[in-house]
Design a protein around this motif. Structure first.
Motif, PDB file in Angstrom:
ATOM      1  N   GLN A  95      30.864 -46.921  11.577  1.00 20.89           N
ATOM      2  CA  GLN A  95      30.736 -47.429  12.949  1.00 20.89           C
ATOM      3  C   GLN A  95      30.619 -46.307  13.987  1.00 20.89           C
ATOM      4  N   SER A  96      30.457 -45.070  13.532  1.00 18.00           N
ATOM      5  CA  SER A  96      30.350 -43.958  14.477  1.00 18.00           C
ATOM      6  C   SER A  96      29.211 -44.162  15.465  1.00 18.00           C
ATOM      7  N   MET A  97      28.036 -44.529  14.955  1.00 16.19           N
ATOM      8  CA  MET A  97      26.891 -44.752  15.832  1.00 16.19           C
ATOM      9  C   MET A  97      27.163 -45.871  16.826  1.00 16.19           C
ATOM     10  N   GLU A  98      27.795 -46.915  16.372  1.00 10.29           N
ATOM     11  CA  GLU A  98      28.111 -48.055  17.245  1.00 10.29           C
ATOM     12  C   GLU A  98      29.027 -47.620  18.394  1.00 10.29           C
ATOM     13  N   ILE A  99      30.006 -46.791  18.082  1.00 11.13           N
ATOM     14  CA  ILE A  99      30.952 -46.331  19.101  1.00 11.13           C
ATOM     15  C   ILE A  99      30.255 -45.402  20.098  1.00 11.13           C
ATOM     16  N   ILE A 100      29.422 -44.480  19.587  1.00  9.65           N
ATOM     17  CA  ILE A 100      28.699 -43.568  20.476  1.00  9.65           C
ATOM     18  C   ILE A 100      27.735 -44.339  21.371  1.00  9.65           C
ATOM     19  N   GLU A 101      27.051 -45.314  20.806  1.00  8.97           N
ATOM     20  CA  GLU A 101      26.134 -46.135  21.608  1.00  8.97           C
ATOM     21  C   GLU A 101      26.892 -46.939  22.658  1.00  8.97           C
ATOM     22  N   TYR A 102      28.103 -47.375  22.320  1.00  9.26           N
ATOM     23  CA  TYR A 102      28.936 -48.081  23.300  1.00  9.26           C
ATOM     24  C   TYR A 102      29.267 -47.142  24.467  1.00  9.26           C
ATOM     25  N   LEU A 103      29.659 -45.915  24.155  1.00 11.42           N
ATOM     26  CA  LEU A 103      29.973 -44.946  25.212  1.00 11.42           C
ATOM     27  C   LEU A 103      28.748 -44.658  26.070  1.00 11.42           C
ATOM     28  N   TYR A 104      27.578 -44.603  25.437  1.00 14.40           N
ATOM     29  CA  TYR A 104      26.356 -44.341  26.193  1.00 14.40           C
ATOM     30  C   TYR A 104      26.072 -45.488  27.170  1.00 14.40           C
ATOM     31  N   LYS A 105      26.225 -46.712  26.692  1.00 11.39           N
ATOM     32  CA  LYS A 105      25.985 -47.873  27.557  1.00 11.39           C
ATOM     33  C   LYS A 105      26.982 -47.936  28.711  1.00 11.39           C
ATOM     34  N   GLN A 106      28.202 -47.457  28.466  1.00 10.83           N
ATOM     35  CA  GLN A 106      29.260 -47.497  29.476  1.00 10.83           C
ATOM     36  C   GLN A 106      29.468 -46.128  30.133  1.00 10.83           C
ATOM     37  N   ARG A 107      28.460 -45.252  30.054  1.00 11.12           N
ATOM     38  CA  ARG A 107      28.623 -43.867  30.518  1.00 11.12           C
ATOM     39  C   ARG A 107      28.992 -43.764  31.995  1.00 11.12           C
ATOM     40  N   ALA A 108      28.601 -44.756  32.793  1.00 10.18           N
ATOM     41  CA  ALA A 108      28.949 -44.738  34.219  1.00 10.18           C
ATOM     42  C   ALA A 108      30.461 -44.832  34.417  1.00 10.18           C
ATOM     43  N   LEU A 109      31.177 -45.315  33.400  1.00 11.37           N
ATOM     44  CA  LEU A 109      32.627 -45.471  33.503  1.00 11.37           C
ATOM     45  C   LEU A 109      33.386 -44.231  33.024  1.00 11.37           C
ATOM     46  N   ILE A 110      32.677 -43.253  32.465  1.00  9.56           N
ATOM     47  CA  ILE A 110      33.350 -42.045  31.980  1.00  9.56           C
ATOM     48  C   ILE A 110      33.682 -41.155  33.175  1.00  9.56           C
ATOM     49  N   PRO A 111      34.959 -40.918  33.458  1.00 10.34           N
ATOM     50  CA  PRO A 111      35.320 -40.095  34.621  1.00 10.34           C
ATOM     51  C   PRO A 111      35.006 -38.623  34.390  1.00 10.34           C
ATOM     52  N   SER A 112      34.732 -37.896  35.461  1.00  3.28           N
ATOM     53  CA  SER A 112      34.356 -36.490  35.331  1.00  3.28           C
ATOM     54  C   SER A 112      35.467 -35.653  34.685  1.00  3.28           C
ATOM     55  N   GLU A 113      36.727 -36.075  34.862  1.00  2.00           N
ATOM     56  CA  GLU A 113      37.812 -35.302  34.240  1.00  2.00           C
ATOM     57  C   GLU A 113      37.817 -35.435  32.716  1.00  2.00           C
ATOM     58  N   SER A 114      37.030 -36.394  32.190  1.00  2.00           N
ATOM     59  CA  SER A 114      36.920 -36.552  30.739  1.00  2.00           C
ATOM     60  C   SER A 114      35.771 -35.761  30.148  1.00  2.00           C
ATOM     61  N   PHE A 141      25.523 -34.868  32.491  1.00  2.00           N
ATOM     62  CA  PHE A 141      25.143 -33.681  33.257  1.00  2.00           C
ATOM     63  C   PHE A 141      24.277 -34.075  34.456  1.00  2.00           C
ATOM     64  N   THR A 142      23.304 -34.941  34.230  1.00  2.94           N
ATOM     65  CA  THR A 142      22.418 -35.379  35.308  1.00  2.94           C
ATOM     66  C   THR A 142      23.190 -36.137  36.381  1.00  2.94           C
ATOM     67  N   ARG A 143      24.179 -36.910  35.966  1.00  2.00           N
ATOM     68  CA  ARG A 143      24.969 -37.695  36.919  1.00  2.00           C
ATOM     69  C   ARG A 143      25.848 -36.812  37.794  1.00  2.00           C
ATOM     70  N   ASP A 144      26.470 -35.808  37.196  1.00  4.97           N
ATOM     71  CA  ASP A 144      27.384 -34.942  37.942  1.00  4.97           C
ATOM     72  C   ASP A 144      27.243 -33.510  37.421  1.00  4.97           C
ATOM     73  N   ARG A 145      26.229 -32.808  37.918  1.00  3.31           N
ATOM     74  CA  ARG A 145      25.964 -31.440  37.449  1.00  3.31           C
ATOM     75  C   ARG A 145      27.141 -30.518  37.746  1.00  3.31           C
ATOM     76  N   THR A 146      27.768 -30.719  38.887  1.00  2.62           N
ATOM     77  CA  THR A 146      28.881 -29.845  39.282  1.00  2.62           C
ATOM     78  C   THR A 146      30.032 -29.937  38.290  1.00  2.62           C
ATOM     79  N   ALA A 147      30.447 -31.151  37.972  1.00  4.34           N
ATOM     80  CA  ALA A 147      31.586 -31.347  37.068  1.00  4.34           C
ATOM     81  C   ALA A 147      31.257 -30.881  35.660  1.00  4.34           C
TER      82      ALA A 147
END
Length: 211
Positions: A95-114, A141-147
């Motif tokens: 299920q590794s691919m499934e989990i990574i794809e889930y993170l990609y779909k929800q990438r807007a929710l990943i905080p910069s401190e993570s 990177f594209t979303r927050d180049r600074t962080a």
């Protein structure tokens, strides 16, 4: 005082004590309070999680339907540093691919401190898993180049090289000249440290030779 009077006095005293003791409420040792139950449950959960590997924790959070996406993503990314995706495949029935794809779909929710945890979460990637994970880092990177640049600059060499390589590979799917132009425009408005400037220099080189 006569013996009879003493006997009556003692008997009355004993009877009074018996009444007082009988009226005093006693806690039922077999019935713990609700607060104690909650503390015990929380302690049991904490102990169980402390004994789990990062791979087991990520899988358990991913499968936990009681969590909303924001909380789930935060819990997962908290455990990414040092995760091994090969081990994840072994314990999760691939299920590794499934989990990574889930993170990609929800990438807007990943905080910069993570972001540092994401950069450190590349062990055991290969083939399609690598491409999907690189795409995740490239979008962050594209979303927050600074962080992301700051996170890479503060990373140990091995993780920094791995992270820049993944981001460069992902961004190379676009026109490298256009990507460089966007980064240069962003960089012009920044006060970057020497280490951060070096990250951008290496990233540009990777864009020219992503393979």
């Amino acid at each position: 005082m006569s013996k009879g009077s003493v006997f009556v006095s003692v008997a009355c005293t004993i009877l009074l004590l018996a009444v007082i003791i009988g009226c005093t409420p006693h806690a039922d040792p077999a019935a713990p309070s609700e607060a104690s139950n909650e503390v015990s449950k929380h302690s049991a959960v904490s102990t169980q999680r402390a004994q789990q590997s990062k791979e087991e924790l990520v899988l358990s959070f991913y499968k936990d339907s009681s969590l909303n996406n924001e909380v789930k993503v935060r819990h997962i990314t908290d455990q990414l540093a040092g995760i091994d995706w090969r081990k994840m495949n072994e314990i999760s029935e691939h299920q590794s691919m499934e989990i990574i794809e889930y993170l990609y779909k929800q990438r807007a929710l990943i905080p910069s401190e993570s972001f540092p945890n994401v950069i450190k979460g590349t062990a055991g990637l290969d083939g399609a898993l690598t491409e999907s994970y690189d795409a995740l880092m490239g979008d962050l990177f594209t979303r927050d180049r600074t962080a992301m640049t700051r996170a890479l600059a503060n990373m140990d060499k091995a993780n920094r090289v791995q992270g820049i390589g993944g981001i460069g590979y992902a961004l190379s799917y676009r026109d490298p000249k256009e990507v460089k132009k966007e980064i240069q425009q962003w960089q012009a408005g920044q006060q970057l440290t020497t280490a951060e400037k070096d990250v951008i220099r290496v990233l540009f080189a990777k864009l020219d030779n992503p393979y």
